[in-house]
Scaffold this motif. Structure first.
Motif, PDB file in Angstrom:
ATOM      1  N   ALA A 166     -39.757 -34.827 -10.980  1.00 43.83           N
ATOM      2  CA  ALA A 166     -41.187 -35.100 -10.841  1.00 43.83           C
ATOM      3  C   ALA A 166     -41.994 -33.811 -10.857  1.00 43.83           C
ATOM      4  O   ALA A 166     -43.081 -33.737 -11.443  1.00 43.83           O
ATOM      5  N   SER A 167     -41.460 -32.764 -10.230  1.00 46.24           N
ATOM      6  CA  SER A 167     -42.165 -31.489 -10.143  1.00 46.24           C
ATOM      7  C   SER A 167     -42.293 -30.797 -11.485  1.00 46.24           C
ATOM      8  O   SER A 167     -43.235 -30.028 -11.708  1.00 46.24           O
ATOM      9  N   THR A 168     -41.341 -31.057 -12.389  1.00 51.10           N
ATOM     10  CA  THR A 168     -41.272 -30.293 -13.640  1.00 51.10           C
ATOM     11  C   THR A 168     -41.570 -31.119 -14.875  1.00 51.10           C
ATOM     12  O   THR A 168     -41.369 -30.644 -15.995  1.00 51.10           O
ATOM     13  N   GLY A 177     -42.375 -35.283 -29.682  1.00 50.29           N
ATOM     14  CA  GLY A 177     -43.797 -35.080 -29.438  1.00 50.29           C
ATOM     15  C   GLY A 177     -44.103 -33.604 -29.286  1.00 50.29           C
ATOM     16  O   GLY A 177     -43.195 -32.771 -29.150  1.00 50.29           O
ATOM     17  N   ASN A 178     -45.373 -33.285 -29.287  1.00 50.03           N
ATOM     18  CA  ASN A 178     -45.769 -31.887 -29.077  1.00 50.03           C
ATOM     19  C   ASN A 178     -47.213 -31.838 -28.617  1.00 50.03           C
ATOM     20  O   ASN A 178     -48.140 -32.009 -29.409  1.00 50.03           O
ATOM     21  N   GLU A 179     -47.404 -31.644 -27.319  1.00 49.09           N
ATOM     22  CA  GLU A 179     -48.736 -31.551 -26.735  1.00 49.09           C
ATOM     23  C   GLU A 179     -49.108 -30.095 -26.432  1.00 49.09           C
ATOM     24  O   GLU A 179     -49.998 -29.834 -25.631  1.00 49.09           O
ATOM     25  N   THR A 180     -48.419 -29.163 -27.067  1.00 46.10           N
ATOM     26  CA  THR A 180     -48.700 -27.746 -26.860  1.00 46.10           C
ATOM     27  C   THR A 180     -49.194 -27.137 -28.170  1.00 46.10           C
ATOM     28  O   THR A 180     -49.201 -27.774 -29.223  1.00 46.10           O
ATOM     29  N   ALA A 181     -49.572 -25.862 -28.115  1.00 46.34           N
ATOM     30  CA  ALA A 181     -49.967 -25.127 -29.320  1.00 46.34           C
ATOM     31  C   ALA A 181     -48.771 -24.449 -29.972  1.00 46.34           C
ATOM     32  O   ALA A 181     -48.923 -23.778 -30.993  1.00 46.34           O
ATOM     33  N   TRP A 182     -47.582 -24.607 -29.375  1.00 50.71           N
ATOM     34  CA  TRP A 182     -46.379 -24.051 -29.981  1.00 50.71           C
ATOM     35  C   TRP A 182     -45.889 -24.950 -31.109  1.00 50.71           C
ATOM     36  O   TRP A 182     -46.199 -26.145 -31.124  1.00 50.71           O
ATOM     37  N   PRO A 183     -45.092 -24.427 -32.042  1.00 46.89           N
ATOM     38  CA  PRO A 183     -44.399 -25.307 -32.992  1.00 46.89           C
ATOM     39  C   PRO A 183     -43.506 -26.287 -32.241  1.00 46.89           C
ATOM     40  O   PRO A 183     -43.062 -26.012 -31.119  1.00 46.89           O
ATOM     41  N   ALA A 184     -43.210 -27.432 -32.856  1.00 49.05           N
ATOM     42  CA  ALA A 184     -42.451 -28.487 -32.188  1.00 49.05           C
ATOM     43  C   ALA A 184     -41.086 -28.000 -31.716  1.00 49.05           C
ATOM     44  O   ALA A 184     -40.625 -28.366 -30.620  1.00 49.05           O
ATOM     45  N   GLY A 185     -40.440 -27.159 -32.522  1.00 46.56           N
ATOM     46  CA  GLY A 185     -39.122 -26.649 -32.134  1.00 46.56           C
ATOM     47  C   GLY A 185     -39.172 -25.811 -30.878  1.00 46.56           C
ATOM     48  O   GLY A 185     -38.314 -25.941 -29.988  1.00 46.56           O
ATOM     49  N   TRP A 186     -40.192 -24.953 -30.778  1.00 48.18           N
ATOM     50  CA  TRP A 186     -40.288 -24.123 -29.580  1.00 48.18           C
ATOM     51  C   TRP A 186     -40.783 -24.924 -28.377  1.00 48.18           C
ATOM     52  O   TRP A 186     -40.430 -24.627 -27.235  1.00 48.18           O
ATOM     53  N   ALA A 187     -41.591 -25.960 -28.624  1.00 45.69           N
ATOM     54  CA  ALA A 187     -41.997 -26.853 -27.529  1.00 45.69           C
ATOM     55  C   ALA A 187     -40.765 -27.500 -26.913  1.00 45.69           C
ATOM     56  O   ALA A 187     -40.689 -27.697 -25.687  1.00 45.69           O
ATOM     57  N   PHE A 188     -39.766 -27.839 -27.758  1.00 46.85           N
ATOM     58  CA  PHE A 188     -38.501 -28.383 -27.245  1.00 46.85           C
ATOM     59  C   PHE A 188     -37.798 -27.360 -26.364  1.00 46.85           C
ATOM     60  O   PHE A 188     -37.271 -27.703 -25.298  1.00 46.85           O
ATOM     61  N   MET A 189     -37.796 -26.098 -26.785  1.00 46.15           N
ATOM     62  CA  MET A 189     -37.154 -25.064 -25.979  1.00 46.15           C
ATOM     63  C   MET A 189     -37.905 -24.868 -24.653  1.00 46.15           C
ATOM     64  O   MET A 189     -37.288 -24.654 -23.610  1.00 46.15           O
ATOM     65  N   MET A 190     -39.234 -24.950 -24.686  1.00 41.66           N
ATOM     66  CA  MET A 190     -40.005 -24.818 -23.454  1.00 41.66           C
ATOM     67  C   MET A 190     -39.690 -25.944 -22.475  1.00 41.66           C
ATOM     68  O   MET A 190     -39.811 -25.778 -21.266  1.00 41.66           O
ATOM     69  N   ALA A 191     -39.265 -27.108 -23.013  1.00 44.04           N
ATOM     70  CA  ALA A 191     -38.882 -28.224 -22.145  1.00 44.04           C
ATOM     71  C   ALA A 191     -37.643 -27.892 -21.332  1.00 44.04           C
ATOM     72  O   ALA A 191     -37.372 -28.540 -20.312  1.00 44.04           O
ATOM     73  N   TRP A 192     -36.878 -26.889 -21.760  1.00 46.30           N
ATOM     74  CA  TRP A 192     -35.711 -26.472 -20.981  1.00 46.30           C
ATOM     75  C   TRP A 192     -36.103 -25.958 -19.600  1.00 46.30           C
ATOM     76  O   TRP A 192     -35.266 -25.901 -18.703  1.00 46.30           O
ATOM     77  N   LEU A 193     -37.362 -25.546 -19.437  1.00 41.47           N
ATOM     78  CA  LEU A 193     -37.786 -25.036 -18.134  1.00 41.47           C
ATOM     79  C   LEU A 193     -37.609 -26.086 -17.040  1.00 41.47           C
ATOM     80  O   LEU A 193     -37.419 -25.744 -15.871  1.00 41.47           O
ATOM     81  N   ALA A 194     -37.681 -27.367 -17.399  1.00 41.22           N
ATOM     82  CA  ALA A 194     -37.507 -28.425 -16.397  1.00 41.22           C
ATOM     83  C   ALA A 194     -36.097 -28.419 -15.812  1.00 41.22           C
ATOM     84  O   ALA A 194     -35.931 -28.304 -14.585  1.00 41.22           O
ATOM     85  N   PRO A 195     -35.031 -28.529 -16.625  1.00 44.82           N
ATOM     86  CA  PRO A 195     -33.685 -28.438 -16.025  1.00 44.82           C
ATOM     87  C   PRO A 195     -33.362 -27.056 -15.486  1.00 44.82           C
ATOM     88  O   PRO A 195     -32.636 -26.939 -14.503  1.00 44.82           O
ATOM     89  N   ILE A 196     -33.908 -26.016 -16.113  1.00 43.46           N
ATOM     90  CA  ILE A 196     -33.660 -24.659 -15.614  1.00 43.46           C
ATOM     91  C   ILE A 196     -34.158 -24.525 -14.184  1.00 43.46           C
ATOM     92  O   ILE A 196     -33.486 -23.939 -13.326  1.00 43.46           O
TER      93      ILE A 196
END
Length: 568
Positions: free
Chosen positions: A62-64, A235-254
């Motif tokens: 929920a936090s991430t 999906g991609n609700e950021t200004a990053w390319p979709a591939g990097w938005a996927f990598m940024m999603a790693w911050l949740a499990p990290i």
């Protein structure tokens, strides 16, 4: 086989433990140069519970969600899956070291033990500070999120669109930090039982969420999202390319699966530590991997397909909106209330783990006012009360970031990641580069795969540190300008915008990393030489904080050089 002699029960505090295991624990700790000062009372399941309760899967997810939702269901579900595999490998590499050398200050102690002669002290100094800062960042981020959860419950119950100001959020945060410090100081003897309770309530919350969300969604006339949407929609609700938005999603499990080193910091309170600590690490990381994937799959199946509406919810918490959509007002309030309780217990467990690491670092004289903070209170159940108070004070100061904006507050999350990942990776790297011939496996060992696992862990951890420094909303804008006046005007606008939305992790971590190195080379190098010897002749005799069976084969303290220490 150890020979045991009866111990006068009146001479020690009664602690129900395995006496033989305790004697071995004390001897192993003494071979690393330390006498037993904390109370050994944590069983293997309770050591696991420390890490598992800090992870607190549903509250952490929920936090991430704000990190993973922008990449859509694929980022949420498969981002968790892929990152968790690497995180589990890091846990295995750490478990190898924790089994061989279980001590509360494990990360900086291992760094000093394995590093090359010229690098021992500075790297140990850096890792001790980085690990301490990372755990403080965890305390801050957990209580900041808890403050948001509590205020989202208020918003849901009022039903008038009210949202808390930053000042109100900070005030609630300060109150939570102070209460956690009080509970952490006074609840020492109850803490093992609290950790067991945390395990049960976390698993119960996972089960309840997995069942209630789809049932509630269907009962209220809605329909579940298709399997293609859950596992295949990008999906991609950021200004990053979709591939990097996927990598940024790693911050949740990290961030969510980022606390298994807490098992290491409980080493000097664990019974049969060389087995309990590594199992706690592996069990907690593995269970979070599996259960987290399950929970996120259900969330993706029940959430509103308009992801932007969930991200920008008026409740201030995307998870609160997801509960509200599936269960209605009363159901959302009930689940959010339980989430608040679990999140509080997460914070309590983190205070315990952070205080043990900081206390161990003070025991070695590395923190300011170490002589004051290393004190263990015998009147308050052998707790490092002064250190807990110090951590509370620092957390209150760091929490001021939430008064700036949400980007600055997110630095509390990334601070936890960057500092911990540097701290986890350095001792593993030192073992591989300098200390492989000095490494003697403990009861837990990954065998011939150990070096391969360790190298993969190093590469992943380096990537994780870099990832945590990126701004979550997207890259800086760039333009071509026709004249100097237009350039300067546009540049100033960009600068002010980016100053408000930048990732402050690099600022905070950079200040600590470079600051502690400057402090070391200008001053501390004259007196900090690594872990300090604290053993004496009483270390193999019964004491009032542990029951120890006498062992006639115990090494004399003058021979405690097994791990590279020499009596000075």
């Amino acid at each position: 086989m150890m020979n045991s002699q009866p111990v006068d029960p009146e001479a020690v505090a009664p602690v129900a433990t395995d006496m033989r295991a305790d004697a071995g624990d004390v001897q192993l700790l003494a071979r690393m140069g330390y006498k037993q000062e904390l109370r050994r009372q944590y069983s293997t399941p309770q050591v696991f519970a420390i890490a598992f309760s800090i992870m607190g899967l549903v509250p952490s997810i929920a936090s991430t969600l704000s990190f993973s939702l922008p990449a859509g269901p694929v980022g949420m579900v498969w981002g968790w899956f892929t990152a968790s595999i690497f995180i589990l490998l890091v846990g295995l590499a750490m478990a190898d070291l924790a089994s061989a050398m279980p001590t509360a200050g494990g990360l900086y102690w291992w760094t000093h033990y394995f590093a090359g002669p010229k690098w021992k002290s500075p790297l140990s100094f850096l890792i001790g500070y980085s690990n301490t800062l990372g755990l403080i960042g965890g305390m801050c981020s957990v209580d900041y999120t808890l403050a948001l959860m509590i205020l989202s419950c208020v918003s849901i119950s009022r039903g008038d669109g009210w949202s808390a100001s930053r000042g109100v959020t900070y005030a609630v945060y300060v109150g939570l930090i102070l209460f956690h410090g009080l509970c952490g100081s006074l609840g020492g003897r109850l803490m093992p039982k609290i950790q067991t309770f945390c395990t049960y309530i976390n698993i119960a919350l996972v089960v309840a969420t997995v069942i209630a969300l789809p049932v509630g969604k269907v009962t209220r006339g809605g329909s579940l999202n298709s399997g293609h949407y859950v596992y295949g929609h990008v999906g991609n609700e950021t200004a990053w390319p979709a591939g990097w938005a996927f990598m940024m999603a790693w911050l949740a499990p990290i961030w969510s699966i980022g606390s298994f080193d807490s098992c290491v910091h409980m080493s000097e309170e664990a019974m049969h530590a060389s087995k309990a600590v590594p199992l706690g690490i592996v069990w907690s990381a593995g269970s979070a991997f599996v259960l987290g994937f399950l929970v996120l799959s259900v969330i993706a199946a029940t959430m509103n397909q308009d992801v932007s509406a969930t991200i920008s919810t008026k409740f201030g918490q995307p998870m609160a909106q997801i509960y509200y959509d599936a269960l209605g007002r009363d159901g959302a309030l009930a689940f959010m209330a339980v989430l608040c309780v679990v999140q509080f217990l997460i914070g309590l467990s983190l205070v315990v783990a952070a205080s043990r690491q900081a206390w161990a670092f003070s025991r070695d004289g590395a923190l300011p006012f170490s002589g004051f903070f290393r004190h263990v209170s015998k009147r308050i159940q052998y707790q490092p009360v002064r250190m807990i108070c110090g951590l509370v004070f620092v957390s209150i100061l760091l929490g001021l970031l939430c008064l700036i904006n949400s980007a600055a507050a997110n630095a509390l999350f990334s601070l936890f990641v960057a500092s911990n990942y540097l701290s986890w990776g350095t001792p593993i790297f030192c073992r591989l580069v300098w200390g492989e011939d000095r490494f003697t496996p403990g009861e837990f060992y990954t065998g011939r795969f150990s070096r391969l696992i360790a190298w993969v862990a190093i590469v992943y951890l380096l990537f994780g540190v870099i990832l945590s420094m990126f701004p979550t909303e997207g890259p800086s804008p760039t333009c071509t300008y026709l004249n100097t006046a237009m350039f300067l005007d546009r540049w100033l606008t960009i600068y002010l915008t980016e100053a408000l939305n930048m990732n402050y992790t690099i600022v905070i971590n950079g200040f600590v990393w470079f600051g502690c190195m400057a402090y070391y080379f200008l001053y501390a190098r004259h007196w900090y030489t690594g872990p300090q010897i604290t053993v004496d002749e009483s270390d193999y005799t019964p004491s009032d904080n542990i029951i120890v069976a006498a062992d006639p084969h115990a090494l004399p303290t003058d021979e405690l050089v097994s791990f590279g220490h020499k009596r000075e």
